[in-house]
Write a protein that holds these residues in place. Structure first.
Motif, mmCIF file in Angstrom:
data_model
loop_
_atom_site.group_PDB
_atom_site.id
_atom_site.type_symbol
_atom_site.label_atom_id
_atom_site.label_comp_id
_atom_site.label_asym_id
_atom_site.label_seq_id
_atom_site.Cartn_x
_atom_site.Cartn_y
_atom_site.Cartn_z
ATOM 1 N N ARG A 86 0.814 -1.215 0.000
ATOM 2 C CA ARG A 86 0.000 0.000 0.000
ATOM 3 C C ARG A 86 0.848 1.265 0.000
ATOM 4 N NH1 ARG A 86 -2.683 -4.163 1.794
ATOM 5 N NH2 ARG A 86 -4.976 -4.212 1.724
ATOM 6 N N ALA A 87 1.965 1.244 0.683
ATOM 7 C CA ALA A 87 2.830 2.432 0.752
ATOM 8 C C ALA A 87 4.259 1.964 1.003
ATOM 9 C CB ALA A 87 2.372 3.381 1.856
ATOM 10 N N PRO A 88 5.048 1.782 -0.051
ATOM 11 C CA PRO A 88 6.388 1.203 0.118
ATOM 12 C C PRO A 88 7.354 2.069 0.911
ATOM 13 C CG PRO A 88 6.049 1.951 -2.143
ATOM 14 C CD PRO A 88 4.725 2.041 -1.465
ATOM 15 N N HIS A 89 7.024 3.349 1.117
ATOM 16 C CA HIS A 89 7.951 4.234 1.826
ATOM 17 C C HIS A 89 7.347 4.826 3.090
ATOM 18 C CE1 HIS A 89 10.441 3.826 -1.690
ATOM 19 N NE2 HIS A 89 9.536 4.404 -2.468
ATOM 20 N N HIS A 90 6.381 4.139 3.677
ATOM 21 C CA HIS A 90 5.767 4.668 4.895
ATOM 22 C C HIS A 90 6.707 4.471 6.078
ATOM 23 C CE1 HIS A 90 2.720 4.452 8.326
ATOM 24 N NE2 HIS A 90 2.799 5.700 7.952
ATOM 25 N N TYR A 91 7.059 5.564 6.717
ATOM 26 C CA TYR A 91 8.024 5.539 7.809
ATOM 27 C C TYR A 91 7.521 4.705 8.988
ATOM 28 C CZ TYR A 91 11.063 7.307 11.560
ATOM 29 O OH TYR A 91 11.945 7.405 12.604
ATOM 30 N N GLY A 92 6.264 4.898 9.374
ATOM 31 C CA GLY A 92 5.744 4.209 10.547
ATOM 32 C C GLY A 92 5.788 2.704 10.425
ATOM 33 N N CYS A 93 5.413 2.183 9.270
ATOM 34 C CA CYS A 93 5.449 0.735 9.066
ATOM 35 C C CYS A 93 6.887 0.220 9.104
ATOM 36 C CB CYS A 93 4.779 0.369 7.750
ATOM 37 S SG CYS A 93 2.974 0.520 7.781
ATOM 38 N N HIS A 94 7.811 0.999 8.574
ATOM 39 C CA HIS A 94 9.212 0.584 8.610
ATOM 40 C C HIS A 94 9.763 0.597 10.036
ATOM 41 C CE1 HIS A 94 9.112 0.978 4.236
ATOM 42 N NE2 HIS A 94 10.296 0.388 4.200
ATOM 43 N N VAL A 95 9.333 1.565 10.845
ATOM 44 C CA VAL A 95 9.745 1.570 12.247
ATOM 45 C C VAL A 95 9.235 0.317 12.950
ATOM 46 C CG1 VAL A 95 9.417 2.709 14.475
ATOM 47 C CG2 VAL A 95 9.986 4.061 12.466
ATOM 48 N N ALA A 96 7.972 -0.049 12.673
ATOM 49 C CA ALA A 96 7.407 -1.259 13.278
ATOM 50 C C ALA A 96 8.207 -2.495 12.875
ATOM 51 C CB ALA A 96 5.947 -1.412 12.866
ATOM 52 N N ALA A 97 8.591 -2.573 11.601
ATOM 53 C CA ALA A 97 9.380 -3.717 11.137
ATOM 54 C C ALA A 97 10.772 -3.720 11.756
ATOM 55 C CB ALA A 97 9.474 -3.689 9.616
ATOM 56 N N LEU A 98 11.373 -2.547 11.863
ATOM 57 C CA LEU A 98 12.704 -2.447 12.468
ATOM 58 C C LEU A 98 12.675 -2.900 13.923
ATOM 59 C CD1 LEU A 98 15.649 -1.409 12.140
ATOM 60 C CD2 LEU A 98 14.817 0.810 12.928
ATOM 61 N N GLU A 99 11.647 -2.496 14.649
ATOM 62 C CA GLU A 99 11.536 -2.896 16.047
ATOM 63 C C GLU A 99 11.274 -4.390 16.177
ATOM 64 O OE1 GLU A 99 8.519 -0.231 17.438
ATOM 65 O OE2 GLU A 99 9.977 1.317 17.989
ATOM 66 N N TYR A 100 10.537 -4.950 15.239
ATOM 67 C CA TYR A 100 10.316 -6.395 15.258
ATOM 68 C C TYR A 100 11.642 -7.123 15.034
ATOM 69 C CZ TYR A 100 8.602 -11.050 14.090
ATOM 70 O OH TYR A 100 8.394 -12.405 14.066
ATOM 71 N N LEU A 101 12.432 -6.666 14.068
ATOM 72 C CA LEU A 101 13.729 -7.295 13.803
ATOM 73 C C LEU A 101 14.623 -7.234 15.037
ATOM 74 C CD1 LEU A 101 14.532 -5.934 10.217
ATOM 75 C CD2 LEU A 101 13.992 -8.301 10.830
ATOM 76 N N ALA A 102 14.637 -6.082 15.697
ATOM 77 C CA ALA A 102 15.492 -5.922 16.869
ATOM 78 C C ALA A 102 15.037 -6.810 18.023
ATOM 79 C CB ALA A 102 15.496 -4.459 17.305
ATOM 80 N N THR A 103 13.713 -6.991 18.154
ATOM 81 C CA THR A 103 13.182 -7.816 19.239
ATOM 82 C C THR A 103 13.337 -9.302 18.947
ATOM 83 O OG1 THR A 103 11.557 -6.098 19.774
ATOM 84 C CG2 THR A 103 11.122 -8.311 20.600
#
Length: 341
Positions: free
Chosen positions: A166-183
């Motif tokens: 839906r939005a390949p450059h949405h910052y919020g979704c990328h933050v959520a993914a980054l936090e998932y990777l870190a966790t």
């Protein structure tokens, strides 16, 4: 928050030319679009919030929509009458559903039974996202719910694919993914940096996503048990900060919208001991303080911000060569130039 409501944008901007004093500082202040919606919500009225979120949806302002929905949900945690009235009057309104979904996840997040509670609501949160058409913001909520519910990689990747479609450059979704990777992979900080760097490189010039490596740098610098960065890793962290400095430079000074970026950037620059650069970001943010990231280190984020600001100013004032002719240095030994970043 009421202090922020009563301050006009003109008064705040008139102070941008001088350092903000302690009594000028505003914590989590809303911008000129959000403030009226919050004032109305305090009176139990939902119409301004509905109009605000409808405008962000119709104009595909996804970053603003994400921010406003989160702020409205945070307000509803203590004052939910306006949201209850909105949901009663328009049960299928996608904007009301967005705020309610965010509120549900936020309320469960602080519970000791977070994982179990979020597992129960995750299907409903995902269903609401699927019904929201091209809007990526509900998928950010679904991604956060999945992280809190300790979803497996396959399930998270499924949600992630829906979000970026839906939005390949949405910052919020990328933050959520980054936090998932870190966790999901403790210690995988280089992988988090690689994810963020790739996303930033592919993002448009005016996208907030260009600053995503800064969030990865923050994740590394605040991880328990990690020593000071050195060598190639330190170079990557400096590069992440430099990318964010460029994004900050494109935004107006003393404005509440880029305050979140600038507060995080100042935090990271202090951790990297780049005090002149941190002082510049503190100047640019003016009176606008955000709870994150200062609440990472203290229960009183405003007090922590003021302490760090005072320490940075003292460090810059006492550093050799920073107060003489030529202006401040750039934090890595050279004079600041207009094209440094």
């Amino acid at each position: 928050m009421l202090r922020a409501f009563l301050r006009t944008a003109a008064r705040a901007r008139s102070r941008a030319s001088r350092p903000a004093q302690d009594d000028d500082v505003l914590l989590d202040a809303p911008d000129d679009r959000l403030a009226p919606a919050l004032v109305a919500a305090a009176r139990g009225e939902h119409a301004p919030a509905a109009a605000l979120l409808a405008a962000t949806r119709e104009n595909t302002e996804w970053e603003h929509r994400d921010h406003y929905a989160s702020a409205l949900a945070a307000f509803a945690r203590s004052r939910a009458e306006w949201l209850d009235g909105w949901r009663g009057a328009a049960p299928d309104d996608p904007d009301a559903l967005l705020v309610e979904g965010r509120l549900t996840v936020d309320r469960h997040w602080d519970s000791p039974a977070r994982a179990e509670l979020l597992r129960r609501v995750a299907p409903a949160v995902t269903a609401a996202a699927e019904a929201a058409g091209s809007d990526p913001v509900p998928w950010r909520t679904a991604l956060d719910a999945a992280r809190g519910a300790r979803a497996g990689h396959a399930e998270f990747e499924r949600l992630w694919a829906q979000a970026v479609r839906r939005a390949p450059h949405h910052y919020g979704c990328h933050v959520a993914a980054l936090e998932y990777l870190a966790t999901a992979s403790p210690g995988a900080h280089r992988e988090c940096l690689e994810f963020a760097e790739t996303a930033a490189q592919d993002a448009p010039e005016d996208s907030l996503l260009r600053a995503l490596p800064l969030r990865a740098a923050f994740t590394f610098l605040t991880a328990d048990g990690d020593g000071a960065p050195a060598g190639a890793l330190r170079t990557r962290l400096d590069a992440a900060a430099d990318r964010a400095i460029a994004v900050s430079a494109a935004q107006p000074p003393a404005d509440p919208w880029p305050a979140g970026l600038r507060n995080l950037l100042a935090y990271v620059l202090v951790r990297l001991e780049r005090f002149p650069d941190a002082a510049e970001q503190l100047r640019l943010t003016g009176p606008y303080v955000t709870s994150f990231p200062w609440d990472r280190d203290a229960d009183d984020p405003l007090g922590r911000f003021l302490q760090v600001r005072a320490d940075v100013r003292a460090a810059v004032a006492s550093a050799p060569g920073t107060a003489g002719p030529g202006g401040p240095r750039n934090g890595r030994g050279g004079r600041v130039r207009p094209d440094d970043h």
